[in-house]
Design a protein around this motif. Sequence first.
Motif, PDB file in Angstrom:
ATOM      1  N   ILE A  47      -4.064   4.031   4.118  1.00 40.76           N
ATOM      2  CA  ILE A  47      -2.739   4.043   3.380  1.00 40.76           C
ATOM      3  C   ILE A  47      -2.436   2.581   3.271  1.00 40.76           C
ATOM      4  CG2 ILE A  47      -1.712   3.494   5.782  1.00 40.76           C
ATOM      5  CD1 ILE A  47      -0.633   6.211   3.081  1.00 40.76           C
ATOM      6  N   ASP A  48      -1.224   2.486   2.417  1.00 39.36           N
ATOM      7  CA  ASP A  48      -0.933   1.228   2.186  1.00 39.36           C
ATOM      8  C   ASP A  48       0.590   1.001   2.694  1.00 39.36           C
ATOM      9  OD1 ASP A  48       0.725   2.303   0.212  1.00 39.36           O
ATOM     10  OD2 ASP A  48       0.065   1.415  -1.373  1.00 39.36           O
ATOM     11  N   ASP A  49       1.139  -0.131   2.225  1.00 40.28           N
ATOM     12  CA  ASP A  49       2.476  -0.375   2.881  1.00 40.28           C
ATOM     13  C   ASP A  49       3.711   0.668   2.378  1.00 40.28           C
ATOM     14  OD1 ASP A  49       2.143  -2.730   3.894  1.00 40.28           O
ATOM     15  OD2 ASP A  49       1.799  -3.840   2.203  1.00 40.28           O
ATOM     16  N   ASN A  50       3.289   1.585   1.466  1.00 34.05           N
ATOM     17  CA  ASN A  50       4.362   2.298   0.982  1.00 34.05           C
ATOM     18  C   ASN A  50       4.717   3.499   2.079  1.00 34.05           C
ATOM     19  OD1 ASN A  50       5.149   2.031  -1.953  1.00 34.05           O
ATOM     20  ND2 ASN A  50       2.874   2.022  -2.269  1.00 34.05           N
ATOM     21  N   GLU A  51       3.752   4.201   2.591  1.00 37.75           N
ATOM     22  CA  GLU A  51       3.986   4.951   3.738  1.00 37.75           C
ATOM     23  C   GLU A  51       3.490   4.659   5.128  1.00 37.75           C
ATOM     24  OE1 GLU A  51       6.026   7.239   3.506  1.00 37.75           O
ATOM     25  OE2 GLU A  51       6.375   7.714   1.324  1.00 37.75           O
ATOM     26  N   VAL A  52       3.042   3.555   5.288  1.00 38.56           N
ATOM     27  CA  VAL A  52       2.279   3.217   6.479  1.00 38.56           C
ATOM     28  C   VAL A  52       3.360   3.374   7.635  1.00 38.56           C
ATOM     29  CG1 VAL A  52       2.689   0.806   6.488  1.00 38.56           C
ATOM     30  CG2 VAL A  52       0.642   1.649   7.806  1.00 38.56           C
ATOM     31  N   ALA A  53       4.589   3.000   7.563  1.00 39.83           N
ATOM     32  CA  ALA A  53       5.337   3.191   8.842  1.00 39.83           C
ATOM     33  C   ALA A  53       5.631   4.750   9.289  1.00 39.83           C
ATOM     34  CB  ALA A  53       6.737   2.471   8.630  1.00 39.83           C
ATOM     35  N   HIS A  54       5.737   5.410   7.965  1.00 40.60           N
ATOM     36  CA  HIS A  54       6.032   6.841   8.094  1.00 40.60           C
ATOM     37  C   HIS A  54       4.829   7.638   8.865  1.00 40.60           C
ATOM     38  CE1 HIS A  54       9.521   5.886   5.258  1.00 40.60           C
ATOM     39  NE2 HIS A  54      10.025   6.396   6.101  1.00 40.60           N
TER      40      HIS A  54
END
Length: 634
Positions: free
Chosen positions: A200-207
């Motif tokens: 994954i990258d920064d766009n959805e890593v938190a979710h």
Amino acid sequence: MVKGAARKVDHVARASTEITVERLSALRQVVPEAFSEGRLDVGRLQALLGSAVQQGAERYSFTWAGKRDAILTLQRPSAATLAPHKKSSIDFDRTQHLFIEGDNLEVLKLLYKPYFGRVKMIYIDPPYNTGNDFVYPDNYTDPLDTYLKMTGQRDSEGNMVTSNPDTSGRFHSAWLSMMYPRLFFAKQLLREDGAIFVSIDDNEVAHLKLLLNEVFGEENFVAQLVWENREGGGGSDSTHFKIKHEYIMVYAKSLKNYTVAGVLIDNEDRYTESDEYVGERGKHLLIKLNSASIQYSKSLDYPIKAPDETDILPHHANKRACWRWSKQKLEWGMKNGFVVIKKDSAGEWAVYTKMYVKVDNEGTQITRTKRPVGVISEFSSTMATKQLEELFGVTVFDYSKPYPLIQYLVSLATEKEHDIILDFFAGSCATAHAVLEQNHADNGSRRFIMVQLPEPLEEPKKLKDGTALNTIADIGRERIVRVIKKMKDEKQTKLGKEHVEDLGFRTFVLDESNYKQWEETAQTTVDQYISKMEGLVDSLKPKWNAEDVIYEVAIKEGYGLTLRVEKLDVKPQIYRVTDPDQEQFFYIDLDDKVALSSLKSLNLKKDDTFICRDSALDDTTAANLALQCRLKTL
């Protein structure tokens, strides 16, 4: 023979496992008193659990718009099937590797029963949700119909596959709803000592982390690996910081059961000392027994006699410390050659323990490793592009991961023998490439299962040899073909290689069921209803073929896709279907009429399963078969 006896017949499964029914069944086994009149009484269950049930309205939860529909999507069983395609396979009858073309959610539902708790490692590289990624338009009311329309197998009006534009009010929600049911089934397929790796990258890593916490439990979080995916300067398209990395989220099915293999150490690294045990224990290094870094314990603070009969105490100068070993363990260590007492560089007596390469400090044989680092910098996206160009001769796919990256993860997460590695966002099948290479490197027998949607390419490709690539699934399958050919060519030039590699794969395609389906209509007269019922007397659709039916029956009865189908020397034709991994088999007869006389040579026993078409039985035949074996009908 029994005449006119009541029929005792079970029916084969027509769809994949219904998750809700299975979970309620499991709950009934644990707390049967929570059920009333066949239904779960939630109030009674809460009373039985007492203080274990969280009370009050305020509690932490992770939710998003569409979560309810995502749950409904995973609860709906699949009525589809996986049809074998031998022409697009290699060594179909002997290989253990699998390539499956189809919507991965429907495929995961079909894999649930035969592969529950069997997969050692899952690696996936899902859409990163950058705004242009393909998003699976799941429809919980009829997901198979949606898939068939998406792939042009069924007429569609306005049902185009779309991206997930970041102007949408449900930009993150659509992605989470797509991922949730797939991760749910992924967890079910993992072994208790298995783990999932998600790029994954920064766009959805938190979710993604919140979602993985919900599905796998935050207590099973292993690591958030950083992969440095760009060489050189990089990051020229970044507005603020040069971003040269992505992430790989790692979660275990059960952290207490999970281990990482580690990286083999070099015996010449720090382990330089030798003694009389070097042959069986390998070289060793010396570590002082006293430590100020561990919590002080009075029971570990005791004197040890030096060779000159003076007492050696564990204290560091003015700092209070203790030994790492108990008195009993020290006595064992001195008796078995694990302890050395000598003067240190300051001329003071010191106690050392020996850390051997081949045994632990209990004397148990081990393969000593060092922990892998959480930042991976050896592989780049550029490497992946070059690897594909070398295989195909042209650029065919822009978003593949370098297979050595996945091979490295496979080497850490799996053993050599028969471990199953699953990738249900297979793309160009870099994971299959990685498994084949790792098996080649260490003589392993790991198996891969690749699942890829036949997503149309914006620009179809035609290779120099005439091979047409119209979908991403075509690219993935062709990559496996080319890697296998390359390995076979290399193997022919290396004489004396004893290991028999599995250089093949079975192809399956998600397809409509071979069974007739009951179709609801707005208005049905009595005559129409009777006609529909009569049309279902024979459960199989017109123009069915035996192989497809056998595989559908087997999959939905819980048999793996590496099953063997054997034609028996019996007339009419009877097949014996065997799953060698699970050591189970059944007989199946698809003829219009079952003749008891033709079954005598089978010598059916009570635990044997015999399957046939319901329309092929009369009551007498059914009753007699039911006395001999486990009888099931289509």
